[in-house]
Write a protein that holds these residues in place. Sequence first.
Motif, PDB file in Angstrom:
ATOM      1  N   LEU A 158       0.853  -1.197   0.000  1.00 20.89           N
ATOM      2  CA  LEU A 158       0.000   0.000   0.000  1.00 20.89           C
ATOM      3  C   LEU A 158       0.887   1.245   0.000  1.00 20.89           C
ATOM      4  O   LEU A 158       1.982   1.233   0.563  1.00 20.89           O
ATOM      5  N   ARG A 159       0.395   2.311  -0.628  1.00 16.90           N
ATOM      6  CA  ARG A 159       1.142   3.560  -0.663  1.00 16.90           C
ATOM      7  C   ARG A 159       1.514   3.996   0.754  1.00 16.90           C
ATOM      8  O   ARG A 159       0.741   3.830   1.706  1.00 16.90           O
ATOM      9  N   LEU A 162       0.066   7.744   3.426  1.00 15.98           N
ATOM     10  CA  LEU A 162      -1.178   7.948   4.177  1.00 15.98           C
ATOM     11  C   LEU A 162      -1.123   7.158   5.481  1.00 15.98           C
ATOM     12  O   LEU A 162      -0.632   6.037   5.518  1.00 15.98           O
ATOM     13  N   LEU A 166      -6.037   6.226   9.361  1.00 10.33           N
ATOM     14  CA  LEU A 166      -6.927   7.063   8.539  1.00 10.33           C
ATOM     15  C   LEU A 166      -7.434   6.274   7.330  1.00 10.33           C
ATOM     16  O   LEU A 166      -8.627   6.313   6.999  1.00 10.33           O
ATOM     17  N   VAL A 167      -6.530   5.527   6.711  1.00  3.60           N
ATOM     18  CA  VAL A 167      -6.911   4.686   5.561  1.00  3.60           C
ATOM     19  C   VAL A 167      -7.988   3.691   5.965  1.00  3.60           C
ATOM     20  O   VAL A 167      -9.000   3.521   5.273  1.00  3.60           O
ATOM     21  N   ARG A 169     -10.135   3.834   8.461  1.00  2.00           N
ATOM     22  CA  ARG A 169     -11.407   4.543   8.701  1.00  2.00           C
ATOM     23  C   ARG A 169     -12.140   4.823   7.391  1.00  2.00           C
ATOM     24  O   ARG A 169     -13.345   4.604   7.272  1.00  2.00           O
ATOM     25  N   LEU A 170     -11.398   5.355   6.409  1.00  2.00           N
ATOM     26  CA  LEU A 170     -12.035   5.761   5.143  1.00  2.00           C
ATOM     27  C   LEU A 170     -12.458   4.546   4.320  1.00  2.00           C
ATOM     28  O   LEU A 170     -13.535   4.521   3.735  1.00  2.00           O
ATOM     29  N   GLY A 173     -15.285   3.032   6.052  1.00  2.00           N
ATOM     30  CA  GLY A 173     -16.373   4.007   5.964  1.00  2.00           C
ATOM     31  C   GLY A 173     -17.097   3.868   4.636  1.00  2.00           C
ATOM     32  O   GLY A 173     -18.329   3.904   4.570  1.00  2.00           O
ATOM     33  N   MET A 174     -16.342   3.675   3.556  1.00  3.41           N
ATOM     34  CA  MET A 174     -16.957   3.444   2.245  1.00  3.41           C
ATOM     35  C   MET A 174     -17.769   2.144   2.270  1.00  3.41           C
ATOM     36  O   MET A 174     -18.913   2.108   1.817  1.00  3.41           O
ATOM     37  N   SER A 201     -11.103   1.358  -4.140  1.00  7.98           N
ATOM     38  CA  SER A 201     -10.209   1.641  -3.019  1.00  7.98           C
ATOM     39  C   SER A 201      -8.774   1.212  -3.296  1.00  7.98           C
ATOM     40  O   SER A 201      -7.840   1.864  -2.842  1.00  7.98           O
ATOM     41  N   PHE A 202      -8.551   0.148  -4.058  1.00  3.71           N
ATOM     42  CA  PHE A 202      -7.172  -0.298  -4.279  1.00  3.71           C
ATOM     43  C   PHE A 202      -6.558   0.269  -5.562  1.00  3.71           C
ATOM     44  O   PHE A 202      -5.408   0.669  -5.565  1.00  3.71           O
TER      45      PHE A 202
ATOM     46  N   SER B 177     -19.054   9.254   5.414  1.00  2.00           N
ATOM     47  CA  SER B 177     -18.774   8.415   6.583  1.00  2.00           C
ATOM     48  C   SER B 177     -17.926   9.144   7.621  1.00  2.00           C
ATOM     49  O   SER B 177     -17.948   8.804   8.798  1.00  2.00           O
ATOM     50  N   LEU B 205      -5.280   2.786  -3.129  1.00  3.93           N
ATOM     51  CA  LEU B 205      -4.378   2.508  -2.017  1.00  3.93           C
ATOM     52  C   LEU B 205      -3.131   1.743  -2.435  1.00  3.93           C
ATOM     53  O   LEU B 205      -2.115   1.775  -1.742  1.00  3.93           O
TER      54      LEU B 205
END
Lengths: 208, 208
Positions: A158-159, A162, A166-167, A169-170, A173-174, A201-202, B177, B205
């Motif tokens: 993963l990048r 970030l 936080l990642v 949660r988001l 959250g989605m 997301s990915f 969210s 991500l």
Amino acid sequence: MADQTSGEAGGEVVRPRRGRPGHDQPAVLAAAIDLFNRKGYDATSIGDIAEALGVTKSAVYHHVASKEQLLAEALDEALVELEATVAHAVGADGSAYERLRGVVRRSVEVLVEHQPAVTLLLRVHGNSETERDALRRRRAIDTQLAALVRRATEEGALRGDLDPDLVSRLLFGMVNSLVEWFRSTGPVSPEQLAAAVAAISFEGLTAP
Amino acid sequence: MADQTSGEAGGEVVRPRRGRPGHDQPAVLAAAIDLFNRKGYDATSIGDIAEALGVTKSAVYHHVASKEQLLAEALDEALVELEATVAHAVGADGSAYERLRGVVRRSVEVLVEHQPAVTLLLRVHGNSETERDALRRRRAIDTQLAALVRRATEEGALRGDLDPDLVSRLLFGMVNSLVEWFRSTGPVSPEQLAAAVAAISFEGLTAP
């Protein structure tokens, strides 16, 4: 009103009857979840649940001791599946990245399968010991998911720019947001939905 | 209790007093939004709002005619800013892709700036004409956002294998969210949050 019990009549075996529609425990729980989501838990009475099912209050009390027991069972329905999904992802073989992708897709499917119960879970604010217990279990799930995001970031999959918390949660959250609008009777199947969430997301929305 | 009015005393101009803390209209609205979010709209009375502010019920009625007026003002606070944000994105110059990225980032900032009012808006279920009016305005916003996603897809800037309506739901589901967990007093600034949402949703991500 008691359920019909098994017995013999005229030499023939009479099987236990399942009771009238809306009269067994799963039907009572489903009606309760629907009312809790539409009217709110506080505004819903056992009388409302009985009315929705077209049965008497005592018929409802035949299946459950209290409104709070229905809330506990509803939250448990959502949490047991989500906990199993996350436990599987944590314990499975493979890279953290592959396991994270898997848990994102499987979470979408669990949310669709248990949409009313998960909707209720996501609206809980800790107003009773039952709700606080559910919130503790939710936090334990969130902690495991955040740890998996962190592992996938540390792997370099993963990048790295970030914050993993936080990642997490988001990302979830989605996932969770879909309970507010997804209709399994609509044109998008749960599998397509799960694939879309993972793709956005990915890989992101921007064209390659 | 009436507010102090302006007048002259001993030759000196007495300016209008703002009233005691918790005693002006914005304070009444803020207390109402907080209670609606924590207890639910139905379970909150004007008496609860007065108690939270440490004033009498008649002091609250000096500022508002009814509980429903407070709900309408709260929903309007959230909607006016969101409508302005979307109208700006729709009418601005530039590619649909750039305008979509802009409206995603600006939406995050609006949600943080008006977090209590937006939280209330997102929980509205259409139980009154006031709520149904808010839902109509939300749907108009969603329709404009979905059209912008579609334009960006048609431009070829967004991947073409996902339905634009589904993308719009998931993208703004992630944005919405954040009202459930973001704390502006925490380590992440609203700008960092907005950048993270845009980075995840547009670039994804997965490490490049």
